[in-house]
Scaffold this active site. Structure first.
Site, PDB file in Angstrom:
ATOM      1  N   HIS A   1      -7.996  47.651  36.116  1.00 29.75           N
ATOM      2  CA  HIS A   1      -7.306  47.187  34.907  1.00 29.75           C
ATOM      3  C   HIS A   1      -7.321  45.674  34.789  1.00 29.75           C
ATOM      4  CE1 HIS A   1      -3.656  46.784  37.591  1.00 29.75           C
ATOM      5  NE2 HIS A   1      -3.466  45.730  36.790  1.00 29.75           N
TER       6      HIS A   1
ATOM      7  N   ASP B   1      -8.017  53.349  39.308  1.00 27.93           N
ATOM      8  CA  ASP B   1      -7.852  51.918  38.986  1.00 27.93           C
ATOM      9  C   ASP B   1      -8.354  51.066  40.162  1.00 27.93           C
ATOM     10  OD1 ASP B   1      -7.174  49.573  37.808  1.00 27.93           O
ATOM     11  OD2 ASP B   1      -4.983  49.822  38.060  1.00 27.93           O
TER      12      ASP B   1
ATOM     13  N   SER C   1       3.035  42.019  41.965  1.00 29.47           N
ATOM     14  CA  SER C   1       2.428  40.859  42.621  1.00 29.47           C
ATOM     15  C   SER C   1       0.904  40.871  42.433  1.00 29.47           C
ATOM     16  CB  SER C   1       2.767  40.872  44.106  1.00 29.47           C
ATOM     17  OG  SER C   1       2.319  42.092  44.661  1.00 29.47           O
TER      18      SER C   1
END
Ligand SMILES: *[C@@H]1O[C@H](CO)[C@@H](O)[C@H](O)[C@H]1NC(C)=O
Ligand SMILES: *[C@@H]1O[C@H](CO)[C@@H](O)[C@H](O)[C@H]1NC(C)=O
Ligand SMILES: *[C@@H]1O[C@H](CO)[C@@H](O)[C@H](O)[C@H]1NC(C)=O
Ligand SMILES: *[C@@H]1O[C@H](CO)[C@@H](O)[C@H](O)[C@H]1NC(C)=O
Length: 705
Positions: free
Chosen positions: A496, A549, A655
């Site tokens: 992503h 992902d 993060s």
């Protein structure tokens, strides 16, 4: 009176003839007839014929008929034959007449080339005697000068040795070994001995051992193949006249001179044999000279030849000269070989082989080479490593070195120490003779410093330097993302991060940073992507499907690992995701406590969050869905981590970085921050891509690109 007249007439005729016929052939034969022959001759005659033939011939006179009044002693009529006014014979009478002197059939031979006939008749010719006279024929006969007897008067004979008659003349010749002197009569011992070119031979003075004739000028040349030297060996019987002068004996009038090219000639004389003379030359000339007087008995010698000697070759350090002989002669060869590990050098160049020939001048045709130690050249450098010499230096023969890798960031493949030795074939070889090219493999997941224990500080902590060296910061179209180094050319991140409005971003839109914990510093050294590989199963147009992902970025240039940049290990085969285990999440995107919006930090932050059981996470997901329809689905390719209590630090998964698990003293990449819901709410976890599910894809992608 008449006689005088006759002579004058004769001269006149001969002069006239020679005037008229200057080229006329000399008279070689003729006929003489008494006056009025065959009629009886008149009385009171005194007729003279002077016959002559060319020099070198005799005259042979033969009478075909003679009928002259016979008288005792041919007193009345006569035919007198003279030579040089000396009477050879006086004839009269007829054949068979009792008185007189008839020549018969015997021809008369003149001693020289002239003959005179004188025919005299007296006045009282009795009528009854009708003598017809004579008819005679003469011809020139070649004189055999050579058959002339030795002169008695002691004068020299015609030829000293051999006389060869020729038509009208003769020539002198000499016995073998003699030659005709310039007087064309006498012979001298021949002493132009020609050239002696045999390897050995014998020479002596003319007439040896008898004393030779005087006034000799003899020359002898010994000339043998170059490459040989001539040695003269005079016999003891040596005698060449010497003259005592104030300076001592001197070869003044007689001498034997020995001449060698490029050296002062030596004159020999006296009664003592010179013995052996080594000339050191392949040509020697001997000149033997005597004058008209004095006495020399002569000399004799044997000569022999020796092959030219070359000096014995000196030793060659670290080499061998073959063959080893006591002496080396012309056309001998020597060879030089170097000991193992040494090479032949000549004039600063290496040569393949060496041989030299002993030349005819007594010199080797090449100077000796040297043996220099070989070297194997610089060993192949080892990327991310180096080498250490265990023995030897300058890469020389028998040097030994060992590769090592730049520890602790790289380690030798297989972990074995292999030493390489410079062998005689000039190759570096390992002991088992297998030339392996070692490789330094990056060490993964072992930072030189560790973050401190479980963080209870909400919002995470600043990561100390070099504690999370795999941390990558991405800048994709000005959006910050995170990633991790997994190999020297590869960064792993979430798909992503690299899909913008449903399409993969261009490689140029990506900047990659690593190696520092401070954003300001890290931004100074961007790296660039060579290619981007998002997982083909990632399809998330509406931000509700984060399955698969995961993405890989290939760097344009490989990274050299050091304390601040190190790869994280990939999940081990059959990696266990144990519930409750604490994972290290890090990134440059952790929010600060109490702030409602996400804020990017300037420092690398980290937090330790526990792995959540799958059922627990699934339950949470169901409750999330009840609150919002836009919550993505949870799949097997994901896992959750966070605090069940729902404290605000539990969702610091944003993060945007790696989720690392520590196992067997190393960190491995368990997850990639993917998505999260309801930060700070109870039961809200961060959701991560389960990297262990993608090992094959990762492996394949890295290998194919
Ligand atoms: C020289 O000749 C003598 C007599 O023939 C012989 O004995 C001697 O060995 C010879 N010397 C050399 C060096 O040839
Ligand atoms: C390899 O060689 C290095 C240096 O000689 C040494 O420190 C190390 O212990 C060796 N390792 C092995 C496995 O032999
Ligand atoms: C590691 O290498 C990077 C890139 O070359 C450099 O920026 C960084 O300062 C190095 N870190 C250390 C600790 O040497
Ligand atoms: C990756 O591929 C290499 C070579 O094909 C293989 O040796 C290795 O085990 C693979 N690694 C994983 C994690 O599948």
């Amino acid at each position: 009176m008449e006689r005088t007249f006759c002579i004058i007439w004769f001269l006149y005729v001969s002069v006239c003839e020679s005037l008229l016929f200057p080229d006329s052939k000399p008279v070689m034969h003729g006929e003489v007839l008494s006056p009025e022959y065959p009629q009886p001759y008149p009385p009171n005659l005194q007729k003279r014929w002077d016959l002559s033939v060319p020099n070198g011939y005799q005259i042979r006179l033969a009478f075909s008929h003679m009928d002259i009044e016979a008288s005792a002693g041919c007193y009345y009529d006569s035919l007198t034959v003279l030579y040089n006014e000396k009477v050879l014979a006086k004839f009269c009478g007829q054949e068979n007449s009792a008185d007189g002197h008839h020549p018969g059939n015997q021809p008369i031979l003149s001693p020289g080339n002239r003959l005179t006939l004188l025919f005299q008749t007296d006045s009282n010719n009795p009528e009854k005697h009708q003598n017809v006279g004579f008819s005679a024929q003469y011809q020139a006969i070649d004189i055999d000068e050579c058959s002339a007897p030795e002169p008695r008067d002691g004068s020299d004979s015609l030829c000293a040795q051999i006389c060869l008659n020729t038509l009208g003349s003769y020539i002198c010749s000499c016995h073998h070994g003699y030659e005709l002197r310039s007087d064309q009569r006498t012979c001298a011992l021949s002493c132009t001995g020609g050239i002696f070119d045999e390897p050995q031979g014998h020479l002596s003075s003319p007439g040896y051992p008898n004393s030779p004739p005087h006034a000799l000028s003899c020359q002898y040349v010994i000339s043998v193949d170059s490459g040989f030297t001539v040695t003269l060996n005079f016999s003891d019987n040596f005698h060449v006249e010497s003259v005592d002068t104030q300076q001592g004996p001197n070869c003044l009038y007689h001498w034997l001179q020995v001449t060698v090219p490029h050296r002062e000639p030596i004159k020999l004389c006296g009664a003592k044999s010179p013995g052996v003379i080594e000339t050191n030359s392949n040509t020697v000339r001997l000149d033997y000279h005597t004058d008209d007087e004095g006495l020399s008995n002569g000399w004799s010698l044997d000569y022999s030849t020796q092959r030219v000697n070359c000096p014995p070759p000196s030793k060659v350090a670290q080499g061998r000269v073959t063959p080893m002989l006591a002496e080396y002669f012309y056309r001998d060869y020597i060879f030089v070989r170097c000991d193992q590990g040494y090479k032949l050098m000549m004039d600063g160049h290496e040569i393949k082989s060496f041989s030299a020939m002993c030349q005819n001048n007594g010199q080797w045709h090449l100077p000796l080479p040297e043996c220099h130690i070989i070297d194997c050249g610089e060993p192949e450098p080892l990327l991310n490593g180096g080498l250490t010499f265990l023995s030897g230096f300058q890469n020389q023969y028998r040097s030994v070195f060992q590769y090592h890798c730049n520890e602790p960031f790289y380690s030798l493949l297989g972990g074995v120490n292999v030493s390489f030795t410079c062998e005689a074939d000039r190759k570096w070889r390992s002991h088992n003779d297998v030339v392996v090219s070692p490789t330094c493999l990056p060490v993964c997941g072992k930072p030189i410093k560790h973050v401190s224990g479980i963080q209870r500080i909400i919002g995470g902590s600043d990561a100390p330097d070099n504690t999370i060296p795999w941390q990558v910061m991405l800048n994709v179209n000005q959006n910050r993302g995170g990633g991790m180094v997994i190999a020297d050319r590869w960064v792993m991140t979430a798909a992503h991060n690299l899909i913008d409005k449903n399409s993969k971003v261009a490689t140029e839109a990506i900047q990659i940073y690593m190696g520092h914990n401070n954003v300001d510093t890290i931004l100074q050294t961007p790296l660039y992507a060579a290619s981007v590989h998002t997982h083909p199963g990632y399809n998330n147009p509406n931000n509700v499907d984060y399955n698969n992902d995961i993405a890989l970025i290939k760097l344009q240039d490989p990274v050299t690992f050091n304390a601040s940049i190190m790869p994280i290990c990939l999940p081990p085969e059959g990696a266990a995701y144990e519930t409750g285990i604490m994972g290290l999440v890090s990134g440059f995107g952790i929010t600060k406590l109490g702030e409602q919006r996400f804020a990017l930090t300037n420092k690398l932050k980290y937090v330790l969050v526990p792995l959540v059981a799958e059922e627990e996470c699934a339950k949470s997901a169901v409750s999330w869905k009840q609150e919002s329809a836009n919550i993505p689905d949870l799949t097997n390719n994901m896992f959750c981590a966070g605090m069940r209590e729902g404290t605000k630090d539990s969702c610091q998964g944003d993060s945007r970085g790696p989720y690392a698990l520590y196992d067997h003293q190393r960190y491995w990449a368990a997850g990639i921050v993917s998505w999260g819901v309801g930060c700070g709410k109870k039961g809200a976890y961060g959701v991560y891509t389960r990297v262990a599910n993608y090992l094959d894809w990762i492996n394949k992608t890295m290998q194919e690109n």
